[in-house]
Each structure stands twice: as structure tokens, then as C-alpha cells.
Design a protein around this motif. Structure first.
Motif, PDB file in Angstrom:
ATOM      1  N   PHE A   1      50.450  49.915  70.652  1.00 43.59           N
ATOM      2  CA  PHE A   1      51.141  48.631  70.603  1.00 43.59           C
ATOM      3  C   PHE A   1      52.342  48.579  71.545  1.00 43.59           C
ATOM      4  CE2 PHE A   1      48.719  48.033  66.695  1.00 43.59           C
ATOM      5  CZ  PHE A   1      48.368  46.701  66.803  1.00 43.59           C
ATOM      6  N   ALA A   2      52.731  49.704  72.110  1.00 43.52           N
ATOM      7  CA  ALA A   2      53.832  49.705  73.082  1.00 43.52           C
ATOM      8  C   ALA A   2      53.504  48.825  74.287  1.00 43.52           C
ATOM      9  CB  ALA A   2      54.145  51.126  73.528  1.00 43.52           C
ATOM     10  N   ILE A   3      52.232  48.722  74.605  1.00 39.59           N
ATOM     11  CA  ILE A   3      51.803  47.840  75.696  1.00 39.59           C
ATOM     12  C   ILE A   3      52.175  46.393  75.367  1.00 39.59           C
ATOM     13  CG2 ILE A   3      49.787  46.918  76.925  1.00 39.59           C
ATOM     14  CD1 ILE A   3      48.477  49.725  76.405  1.00 39.59           C
ATOM     15  N   GLY A   4      51.959  45.995  74.115  1.00 42.92           N
ATOM     16  CA  GLY A   4      52.309  44.651  73.669  1.00 42.92           C
ATOM     17  C   GLY A   4      53.803  44.387  73.727  1.00 42.92           C
ATOM     18  N   VAL A   5      54.587  45.443  73.493  1.00 42.60           N
ATOM     19  CA  VAL A   5      56.048  45.312  73.571  1.00 42.60           C
ATOM     20  C   VAL A   5      56.446  44.925  74.992  1.00 42.60           C
ATOM     21  CG1 VAL A   5      58.252  46.519  73.361  1.00 42.60           C
ATOM     22  CG2 VAL A   5      56.423  46.988  71.716  1.00 42.60           C
ATOM     23  N   VAL A   6      55.953  45.660  75.957  1.00 41.81           N
ATOM     24  CA  VAL A   6      56.302  45.411  77.362  1.00 41.81           C
ATOM     25  C   VAL A   6      55.817  44.032  77.795  1.00 41.81           C
ATOM     26  CG1 VAL A   6      55.927  46.173  79.739  1.00 41.81           C
ATOM     27  CG2 VAL A   6      56.337  47.859  77.930  1.00 41.81           C
ATOM     28  N   ILE A   7      54.574  43.717  77.495  1.00 42.00           N
ATOM     29  CA  ILE A   7      54.015  42.422  77.896  1.00 42.00           C
ATOM     30  C   ILE A   7      54.777  41.282  77.224  1.00 42.00           C
ATOM     31  CG2 ILE A   7      51.966  40.934  77.723  1.00 42.00           C
ATOM     32  CD1 ILE A   7      50.285  43.539  78.053  1.00 42.00           C
ATOM     33  N   GLY A   8      55.042  41.414  75.933  1.00 46.69           N
ATOM     34  CA  GLY A   8      55.748  40.368  75.194  1.00 46.69           C
ATOM     35  C   GLY A   8      57.127  40.094  75.746  1.00 46.69           C
ATOM     36  N   TYR A   9      57.869  41.162  76.020  1.00 49.25           N
ATOM     37  CA  TYR A   9      59.227  40.961  76.527  1.00 49.25           C
ATOM     38  C   TYR A   9      59.251  40.474  77.973  1.00 49.25           C
ATOM     39  CZ  TYR A   9      61.553  42.547  72.333  1.00 49.25           C
ATOM     40  OH  TYR A   9      62.011  42.633  71.055  1.00 49.25           O
ATOM     41  N   VAL A  10      58.323  40.912  78.799  1.00 49.10           N
ATOM     42  CA  VAL A  10      58.265  40.406  80.179  1.00 49.10           C
ATOM     43  C   VAL A  10      57.971  38.907  80.166  1.00 49.10           C
ATOM     44  CG1 VAL A  10      56.897  40.450  82.322  1.00 49.10           C
ATOM     45  CG2 VAL A  10      57.694  42.594  81.295  1.00 49.10           C
ATOM     46  N   ILE A  11      57.011  38.496  79.351  1.00 47.81           N
ATOM     47  CA  ILE A  11      56.690  37.069  79.251  1.00 47.81           C
ATOM     48  C   ILE A  11      57.873  36.296  78.674  1.00 47.81           C
ATOM     49  CG2 ILE A  11      55.226  35.386  78.057  1.00 47.81           C
ATOM     50  CD1 ILE A  11      52.920  37.447  78.323  1.00 47.81           C
ATOM     51  N   ALA A  12      58.504  36.848  77.633  1.00 50.11           N
ATOM     52  CA  ALA A  12      59.625  36.156  76.986  1.00 50.11           C
ATOM     53  C   ALA A  12      60.765  35.910  77.960  1.00 50.11           C
ATOM     54  CB  ALA A  12      60.121  36.973  75.784  1.00 50.11           C
ATOM     55  N   PHE A  13      61.165  36.945  78.692  1.00 48.19           N
ATOM     56  CA  PHE A  13      62.281  36.773  79.620  1.00 48.19           C
ATOM     57  C   PHE A  13      61.906  35.880  80.800  1.00 48.19           C
ATOM     58  CE2 PHE A  13      64.015  40.538  77.424  1.00 48.19           C
ATOM     59  CZ  PHE A  13      65.267  40.026  77.123  1.00 48.19           C
ATOM     60  N   THR A  14      60.661  35.946  81.230  1.00 52.49           N
ATOM     61  CA  THR A  14      60.214  35.072  82.312  1.00 52.49           C
ATOM     62  C   THR A  14      60.266  33.610  81.878  1.00 52.49           C
ATOM     63  OG1 THR A  14      58.772  36.801  83.214  1.00 52.49           O
ATOM     64  CG2 THR A  14      58.279  34.517  83.864  1.00 52.49           C
ATOM     65  N   LEU A  15      59.726  33.323  80.694  1.00 51.32           N
ATOM     66  CA  LEU A  15      59.728  31.945  80.201  1.00 51.32           C
ATOM     67  C   LEU A  15      61.141  31.454  79.903  1.00 51.32           C
ATOM     68  CD1 LEU A  15      56.577  31.975  77.879  1.00 51.32           C
ATOM     69  CD2 LEU A  15      56.798  31.002  80.182  1.00 51.32           C
ATOM     70  N   LEU A  16      61.977  32.334  79.379  1.00 44.40           N
ATOM     71  CA  LEU A  16      63.367  31.960  79.128  1.00 44.40           C
ATOM     72  C   LEU A  16      64.065  31.600  80.445  1.00 44.40           C
ATOM     73  CD1 LEU A  16      65.709  31.597  77.135  1.00 44.40           C
ATOM     74  CD2 LEU A  16      66.211  34.040  77.416  1.00 44.40           C
ATOM     75  N   GLY A  17      63.850  32.397  81.459  1.00 45.08           N
ATOM     76  CA  GLY A  17      64.430  32.105  82.776  1.00 45.08           C
ATOM     77  C   GLY A  17      63.931  30.793  83.348  1.00 45.08           C
ATOM     78  N   LEU A  18      62.650  30.516  83.169  1.00 44.52           N
ATOM     79  CA  LEU A  18      62.095  29.241  83.650  1.00 44.52           C
ATOM     80  C   LEU A  18      62.693  28.058  82.890  1.00 44.52           C
ATOM     81  CD1 LEU A  18      58.351  30.272  84.106  1.00 44.52           C
ATOM     82  CD2 LEU A  18      60.007  29.760  85.918  1.00 44.52           C
ATOM     83  N   ALA A  19      62.883  28.222  81.582  1.00 44.69           N
ATOM     84  CA  ALA A  19      63.494  27.155  80.782  1.00 44.69           C
ATOM     85  C   ALA A  19      64.922  26.894  81.243  1.00 44.69           C
ATOM     86  CB  ALA A  19      63.458  27.524  79.299  1.00 44.69           C
ATOM     87  N   LEU A  20      65.658  27.964  81.516  1.00 41.30           N
ATOM     88  CA  LEU A  20      67.025  27.806  82.023  1.00 41.30           C
ATOM     89  C   LEU A  20      67.019  27.105  83.373  1.00 41.30           C
ATOM     90  CD1 LEU A  20      68.533  31.293  81.106  1.00 41.30           C
ATOM     91  CD2 LEU A  20      68.950  29.107  79.960  1.00 41.30           C
ATOM     92  N   GLY A  21      66.069  27.459  84.206  1.00 42.32           N
ATOM     93  CA  GLY A  21      65.957  26.841  85.528  1.00 42.32           C
ATOM     94  C   GLY A  21      65.623  25.364  85.465  1.00 42.32           C
ATOM     95  N   ARG A  22      65.057  24.914  84.352  1.00 41.44           N
ATOM     96  CA  ARG A  22      64.716  23.500  84.190  1.00 41.44           C
ATOM     97  C   ARG A  22      65.834  22.711  83.519  1.00 41.44           C
ATOM     98  NH1 ARG A  22      60.459  21.011  84.742  1.00 41.44           N
ATOM     99  NH2 ARG A  22      58.616  21.839  85.692  1.00 41.44           N
ATOM    100  N   GLY A  23      66.990  23.380  83.307  1.00 45.02           N
ATOM    101  CA  GLY A  23      68.151  22.615  82.878  1.00 45.02           C
ATOM    102  C   GLY A  23      68.643  22.800  81.452  1.00 45.02           C
ATOM    103  N   ILE A  24      67.997  23.617  80.654  1.00 44.25           N
ATOM    104  CA  ILE A  24      68.536  23.850  79.314  1.00 44.25           C
ATOM    105  C   ILE A  24      69.780  24.723  79.467  1.00 44.25           C
ATOM    106  CG2 ILE A  24      68.151  24.862  77.032  1.00 44.25           C
ATOM    107  CD1 ILE A  24      65.213  24.332  77.310  1.00 44.25           C
ATOM    108  N   PRO A  25      70.909  24.313  78.905  1.00 43.61           N
ATOM    109  CA  PRO A  25      72.120  25.140  79.005  1.00 43.61           C
ATOM    110  C   PRO A  25      71.910  26.510  78.359  1.00 43.61           C
ATOM    111  CG  PRO A  25      72.654  22.937  78.202  1.00 43.61           C
ATOM    112  CD  PRO A  25      71.160  23.051  78.208  1.00 43.61           C
ATOM    113  N   ILE A  26      72.467  27.541  78.971  1.00 41.35           N
ATOM    114  CA  ILE A  26      72.224  28.900  78.499  1.00 41.35           C
ATOM    115  C   ILE A  26      72.709  29.106  77.064  1.00 41.35           C
ATOM    116  CG2 ILE A  26      74.347  29.886  79.440  1.00 41.35           C
ATOM    117  CD1 ILE A  26      72.516  32.391  80.130  1.00 41.35           C
TER     118      ILE A  26
END
Length: 116
Positions: A31-56
Motif C-alpha cells: 500500500f506504500a505505492i498508494g501513499v505516493v500516488i495519493g499524495y502526488v495527485i493531492a498536491f498536484t490538484l491542490l496546486g491547480l486549484a490554487l492556480g485557478r484563484g482559490i485563496p491559499i
């Protein structure tokens, strides 16, 4: 603006899944693979949301509060972890705090009108 909120929702789901995998990896290291994949996706999507104007402050507050609440509930359901009354009160308090911060956020365009 809807797309930015959907990106934030996706970041929350990915972070929660990554954290659940982290707990599952204690018993089954695959399940460590899921940890890495989950967090990479989470931070990527969070960064994209911030880039679209949601205040940090808003994005991170919602992301963190929703993550804490969902991880606590899922930990109790999936792993039999204890979710005490005091813990539930803490989760509700965190979520109320994020709500207060979000509703207290001034619209920058409205501030310019008021300052004129």
C-alpha cells in the motif's frame, strides 16, 4: 470557479486515499505505492486549484479540515480506530473554524470599491 472547487475536492479525496493507504501499509507494505500516488495527485490538484484563484488560506483550510474529518471517520470504520466524543467535538470545531475563515474572507474587488 466550479472547476477550481472540483480540483480542490479531488485533492481532498486523493489525500484521504493516500492517508488510508499509509495506515494500510503498516500491515501490507504494498500500500506504500498508494501513499505516493495519493499524495502526488493531492498536491498536484491542490496546486491547480490554487492556480485557478482559490485563496491559499481557504483552500488549505478546507483541504486540511476535510482530510482530518474524513481520515478520522474512515479510520474508525476501516481500521476499528477509536473516535471518541471529544475527538468528534475537535473535528466539528476545526470545520467550524474553516467555515468562519471562509465566510470572513473579503472579496478583493469589493475592497477596491470600498477603498475608493
Amino acid at each position: 470557479m466550479l472547476k477550481s472547487w472540483l480540483l480542490l475536492l479531488g485533492a481532498i479525496v486523493a489525500e484521504v486515499l493516500g492517508t488510508m493507504c499509509l495506515r494500510a501499509a503498516v500491515d501490507q507494505p504494498i500500500f506504500a505505492i498508494g501513499v505516493v500516488i495519493g499524495y502526488v495527485i493531492a498536491f498536484t490538484l491542490l496546486g491547480l486549484a490554487l492556480g485557478r484563484g482559490i485563496p491559499i488560506g481557504i483552500a488549505y483550510g478546507i483541504w486540511a479540515a476535510a482530510g482530518v474529518a474524513l481520515v478520522a471517520v474512515l479510520g474508525a470504520i476501516l481500521f476499528g480506530e477509536t473516535l471518541s466524543f471529544i475527538a468528534i467535538i475537535g473535528i466539528v470545531t476545526i470545520m467550524a473554524g474553516v467555515f468562519i475563515v471562509q465566510t470572513g474572507q473579503r472579496d478583493p474587488s469589493a475592497a477596491e470599491v470600498l477603498d475608493s
